[in-house]
Design an enzyme around this catalytic site. Structure first.
Site, PDB file in Angstrom:
ATOM      1  N   SER A   1     -67.134  41.380  29.260  1.00 48.77           N
ATOM      2  CA  SER A   1     -66.515  41.477  27.931  1.00 48.77           C
ATOM      3  C   SER A   1     -65.773  40.250  27.434  1.00 48.77           C
ATOM      4  CB  SER A   1     -65.567  42.661  27.883  1.00 48.77           C
ATOM      5  OG  SER A   1     -66.306  43.828  27.719  1.00 48.77           O
TER       6      SER A   1
ATOM      7  N   LYS B   1     -56.115  40.632  22.576  1.00 52.66           N
ATOM      8  CA  LYS B   1     -56.941  41.842  22.532  1.00 52.66           C
ATOM      9  C   LYS B   1     -56.007  43.044  22.579  1.00 52.66           C
ATOM     10  CE  LYS B   1     -60.864  43.907  25.086  1.00 52.66           C
ATOM     11  NZ  LYS B   1     -61.764  43.741  26.259  1.00 52.66           N
TER      12      LYS B   1
ATOM     13  N   SER C   1     -66.665  43.870  25.123  1.00 51.98           N
ATOM     14  CA  SER C   1     -65.757  44.644  24.310  1.00 51.98           C
ATOM     15  C   SER C   1     -64.694  43.783  23.615  1.00 51.98           C
ATOM     16  CB  SER C   1     -65.040  45.679  25.178  1.00 51.98           C
ATOM     17  OG  SER C   1     -64.254  45.026  26.173  1.00 51.98           O
TER      18      SER C   1
HETATM   19  N1  GLN Z   1     -70.311  46.359  28.615  1.00 52.69           N
HETATM   20  C1  GLN Z   1     -69.667  46.739  29.826  1.00 52.69           C
HETATM   21  C2  GLN Z   1     -69.152  48.150  29.717  1.00 52.69           C
HETATM   22  O1  GLN Z   1     -69.392  48.735  28.730  1.00 52.69           O
HETATM   23  C3  GLN Z   1     -68.557  45.792  30.166  1.00 52.69           C
HETATM   24  C4  GLN Z   1     -67.366  45.985  29.322  1.00 52.69           C
HETATM   25  C5  GLN Z   1     -66.215  45.139  29.755  1.00 52.69           C
HETATM   26  O2  GLN Z   1     -66.383  44.095  30.380  1.00 52.69           O
HETATM   27  N2  GLN Z   1     -65.026  45.583  29.432  1.00 52.69           N
HETATM   28  O3  GLN Z   1     -68.524  48.673  30.579  1.00 52.69           O
END
Ligand code: GLN
Length: 486
Positions: A175, A76, A151
């Site tokens: 995410s 990532k 994400s």
């Molecule tokens: N969807 C959550 C957020 O927007 C979690 C994102 C994540 O785990 N990085 O913060």
């Protein structure tokens, strides 16, 4: 080669069926052919990959191959990689070439793996659909009209499409698990502190955790063993030995006590997702597990608490992007304040700005006690819910997400996007590990079963997931996208 698991590829490399260079070349060709449409990579590091593959092949020829030598994967784009752009999905870091490697990147390289590049993601890991990336949305290989989740959407889509057998993601509120569920792969968020965060661009430091995404639990076990461990450069990493996570994979599930949190099967859960999850749980019963209902009474407070704590930490972490030391700098600033303001206004996208504003507000004098302190108190209660539940059961199971992947562009307001995380976010607040395994389909889109365990129960979680994958073949299904003759 692209449809094999990491474990199968390791065996094929060891048996000399093909070399790491041949494997790497074939995957790079696949990325070339398919990723224009998928957009799962931000940067492909083909030359470095071929060099690493050659090094791996030489190590093998010299009798020095380890279990991961020559295996390709992707990172990532939140993990710092020396000499390679690390954008974090943001215009702010579009020109940032990291001068050092994240600890996990260093460890994977030392283990002989071959990184093919950096995967697309929501900007600064803020999002649940990968639509917040400066580099454009990623598509879901199961249905190009659908989001891959976020994400870590690029990592999930790349694995699902067979561009790489495995990838690293990060999970602050879901995410790793939610995109794994949306793309029909396996993803593990380890216990907070299990994997070093050094060199992982910070979003919400008390919640962020890196982890493996792959086709199978067995592959996740292999990767977790390579990245876990204490790191003197991350004071929150835990000084605790790293077991061989593959050792317990085959353990019997007879007598396993599974808890189903009542709050994870209520309003808002799509009936088809519930049906798939309940079928998966029936598989566990047939494997000798017992199932009972449990309660996590503070579940409904998880999203509000998270959306105070995460933006607060983000507003602090993201204050380092000032246009001075690195990252985007505006043209012709008139003075220092103008430089700060315009660099940040131009460098950050809308969702990131929204969270910086929320976080700055809740941390400001006069609001701190009402929001931040309160949210921390709620966090403590949420953690206690899990500790209480694990007094009675070994693992908890439920859906990873209330729905299968939704359509690109379908969720327009931020709150409906935040509600996506209802089953994943509390896990980060509590610091416990969780994983998602493929457990069926709804209208051609994958469904994920989420499995949760007590702190540092990764071996058990992987064992529980692995036994399921021996009894089912959801993780073996592959999308039509990218089939040679499709
Ligand atoms: N969807 C959550 C957020 O927007 C979690 C994102 C994540 O785990 N990085 O913060």
């Amino acid at each position: 080669m692209h449809d094999k698991t990491l474990t199968e590829l390791a065996a094929a490399l060891a048996a000399g069926e093909f070399s790491s260079r041949e494997l790497t070349e074939s995957l790079l060709a696949r990325i070339d052919r398919l990723d224009g449409e998928l957009n799962s990579f931000i940067t492909v590091t083909a030359d470095a990959a071929l060099e690493a593959a050659d090094r791996a092949d030489r190590a093998r020829a010299a009798g020095k191959a380890g279990p991961l030598t020559g295996l390709p994967l992707a990172l990532k784009d939140i993990f710092c990689t020396q000499g390679v752009r690390t954008s974090c999905g943001s215009r702010m870091l579009d020109n940032f070439v990291s001068p050092y490697d994240a600890t996990v990147v260093e460890k994977l390289a030392a283990a002989g793996t071959v990184s093919l590049g950096k995967t697309n993601m929501d900007e600064f890991a803020m999002g649940s659909s990968n639509e917040n990336s400066h580099y454009g949305p990623v598509k879901n290989p199961w249905d190009l009209a659908a989001v891959p989740g976020g994400s870590s959407g690029g990592s999930a889509a790349a694995v699902a499409a067979g561009l790489v057998p495995a990838a690293l993601g990060t999970d602050t509120g879901g995410s790793i698990r939610q995109p794994a569920a949306f793309c029909g792969i396996t993803g593990l968020k380890p216990t907070y502190g299990r994997v070093s965060r050094y060199g992982m661009v910070a979003y919400a430091s008390s919640l962020d955790q890196g982890g493996p995404m792959a086709r199978t639990a067995e592959d996740c076990a292999l990767l977790l063993g390579a990245i876990a461990g204490h790191d003197l450069r991350d004071s929150t990493s835990v000084a605790r030995g790293v077991p061989d996570y593959r050792e317990e994979l085959e353990a019997s599930l007879s007598g396993l006590k599974i808890g189903l949190p009542r709050e994870y099967f209520g309003d808002g859960l799509a009936p088809e997702v519930e049906a798939a999850v309940r079928e998966a749980i029936a598989v566990y019963e047939s494997l000798g597990a017992s199932v009972r209902e449990v309660s996590l009474p503070h579940t409904e407070l998880a999203i509000p608490a998270y959306y105070v704590i995460a933006p607060a930490e983000a507003s602090s972490n993201l204050s380092r992007y000032d246009g001075v030391r690195f990252g985007h700098r505006c043209e012709n600033p008139t003075d220092l304040v103008d430089l700060y303001k315009r660099s940040r206004a131009e460098g950050f996208g809308e969702e990131v700005k929204r969270r910086i504003l929320i976080g700055t507000h809740t941390l400001s004098e006069g609001f701190f006690d009402a929001y931040y302190k309160k949210a921390q108190q709620v966090r403590r209660l949420i953690r206690q819910d899990f500790l209480d539940a694990f007094e009675d059961v070994d693992v908890l199971m439920g859906p990873a997400s209330p729905t299968p992947a939704f359509d690109l562009g379908a969720k327009k307001d931020p709150v409906s996007m935040y509600l996506q995380d209802i089953y994943t976010i509390a896990i980060n607040l509590a610091g416990i590990p969780g994983l998602s395994v493929p457990a069926g389909f709804v209208d051609g889109r994958p469904v994920g079963l989420q499995i949760l365990g007590p702190h540092f129960a990764e071996s058990r979680l992987l064992n529980v997931a692995h036994r399921f994958q021996q009894a089912t073949d959801w993780h073996r299904r592959q999308p039509a996208f990218g089939k040679e003759n499709a």
